[in-house]
Motif scaffolding. Sequence first.
Motif, PDB file in Angstrom:
ATOM      1  N   ASN A 467       0.858  -1.171   0.000  1.00 58.90           N
ATOM      2  CA  ASN A 467       0.000   0.000   0.000  1.00 58.90           C
ATOM      3  C   ASN A 467       0.905   1.235   0.000  1.00 58.90           C
ATOM      4  N   GLU A 468       1.162   1.732  -1.202  1.00 58.59           N
ATOM      5  CA  GLU A 468       2.159   2.793  -1.317  1.00 58.59           C
ATOM      6  C   GLU A 468       1.631   4.130  -0.831  1.00 58.59           C
ATOM      7  N   ARG A 473       1.914   8.326   3.314  1.00 56.92           N
ATOM      8  CA  ARG A 473       1.177   9.191   4.250  1.00 56.92           C
ATOM      9  C   ARG A 473       1.571   8.946   5.696  1.00 56.92           C
ATOM     10  N   GLN A 474       1.875   7.691   5.998  1.00 58.24           N
ATOM     11  CA  GLN A 474       2.208   7.372   7.392  1.00 58.24           C
ATOM     12  C   GLN A 474       3.611   6.796   7.459  1.00 58.24           C
ATOM     13  N   LEU A 475       4.528   7.598   6.985  1.00 54.42           N
ATOM     14  CA  LEU A 475       5.910   7.152   6.938  1.00 54.42           C
ATOM     15  C   LEU A 475       6.400   6.842   8.352  1.00 54.42           C
TER      16      LEU A 475
END
Length: 482
Positions: A467-468, A473-475
């Motif tokens: 899910n890239e 977004r939630q690095l």
Amino acid sequence: MPEKLIFEKSVQGRRGVTFPIEQVKAFSVDAVLPKAYQRETPLHLPEVSENELMRHYTRLSQETYGVDNGFYPLGSCTMKYNPKIHEDVARFPGFSEIHPLQPEESVQGALALLYGLERMLAEISGMAQVSLQPVAGAQAEMCGMLITRAYHQNQGRQRLHVIIPDSAHGTNPASAHLAGYTIKTVHSNAEGIIDLEDLKKVANEETAALMLTNPNTLGLFERGIGEITKIIHDVGALVYLDGANLNALLGLTRSGDMGFDLVHFNIHKTFSTPHGGGGPGAGPIGVVEKLIPFLPSPVVLKEGDYYRLDAGCPLSIGRVHSFYGNFGILVRAYTYILRLGAEGLSAISRNTILNANYLKKRLEEAYDIPMSRPCMHEFILSAKKFKDKGIYAWDIAKRLIDYGFYPPTVNFPLIIPEALMIETPESEARETLDEFAEALLQIRKEIDTAPEKLKNAPQSQKVGRMNEVLAARQLDVRYDPN
Ligand SMILES: *Cc1c(COP(=O)(O)O)cnc(C)c1O
């Protein structure tokens, strides 16, 4: 099973190397480091044996894909073979064991190399002078925009915007913006090159520069380049060449001859350095005579037999990196250019263009190729027509992994819907191109007969489709032992 993190393998007290502590004289940390700078908790480091460490990294290295494993058609990135002699030369003690603060007279050989590379790049591009300092294309672009700004200011005029084609790489508007300019877009015509009428409309006395990639990001040579540079020069602005696609031009034409005022080189693309995963690279910038005073300093000058670092002129935009940039990468580029010579360099471009057109021809019946005229070193397929089957460019790219290939660049340039951008470096053999074509033809059949194979790809890897969006977004790159 995916390889565990090195932290997950950690066992308290396990050691890779042990030092004879008893032979080291004890000293107080307080004596060398003020309390305020000392850690309160021990540094969290993995504790593993040398054996486990070796296996861990060897396994990881086998799970990655690089130009030494296979074809890497990542458009715009020029993922070519990196000759191994570069690594030997970069490790010569005369290059690897010197220090940038050594006196000039003790590093004459290194300075001679830098000077030689500056001159070779100037010759290759038809520019008057080159600074080797920037360490990436994007950084060179920003330099170029700062030079543009300094130039106009020095002429006593204020310019407000930079013109950039709608097919440009995202770094172009970002660099112009960082230098304080607003961006005006010039549109591409149906042929995929700059619409000259549109350019005439946006170019005016407020234009600072046009930033252009040639061949452009669709792999097409801007045929109107003579007229384009004239339109821009006529309003007193500069023309900047994003030189990322230089691999298509070596020995065939030069940015100076096309009328460009500034150009950057992506050394790590055109002149072969292992890249991908973020560096290191080198992005020298070349300029015409009138812009030399603004170049970042230092540049290397030759006086008789002596090489001297020139601190630059008072108009210089100053330093953009420590010392001379990424010296080790510059050594590799120098080696590459000297080994190939003039003949070899132009053979690069002729072969990469041949490779791209060969592959394009092999695929043109199965896939939509929006721009049908002969391409330069890369070309674009569009997967738009498969959308109603629920198949996107992305799915084709992921399926290629199952066939043993690195995927092409996807969804760039933005003006082509569902773009797959395929670059074929000169170092690829015809057999490799054939295998790649066969894979894409097979995948084309699967789109009709077994689309789920694309939707579930890749299946051949330890880690499947990720899910890239979530990853961006939630690095989260911190390892939390709890
Ligand atoms: C790679 C690339 C850049 C940026 O260069 P970096 O060296 O990655 O900073 C700019 N423009 C184009 C067209 C590129 O392909």
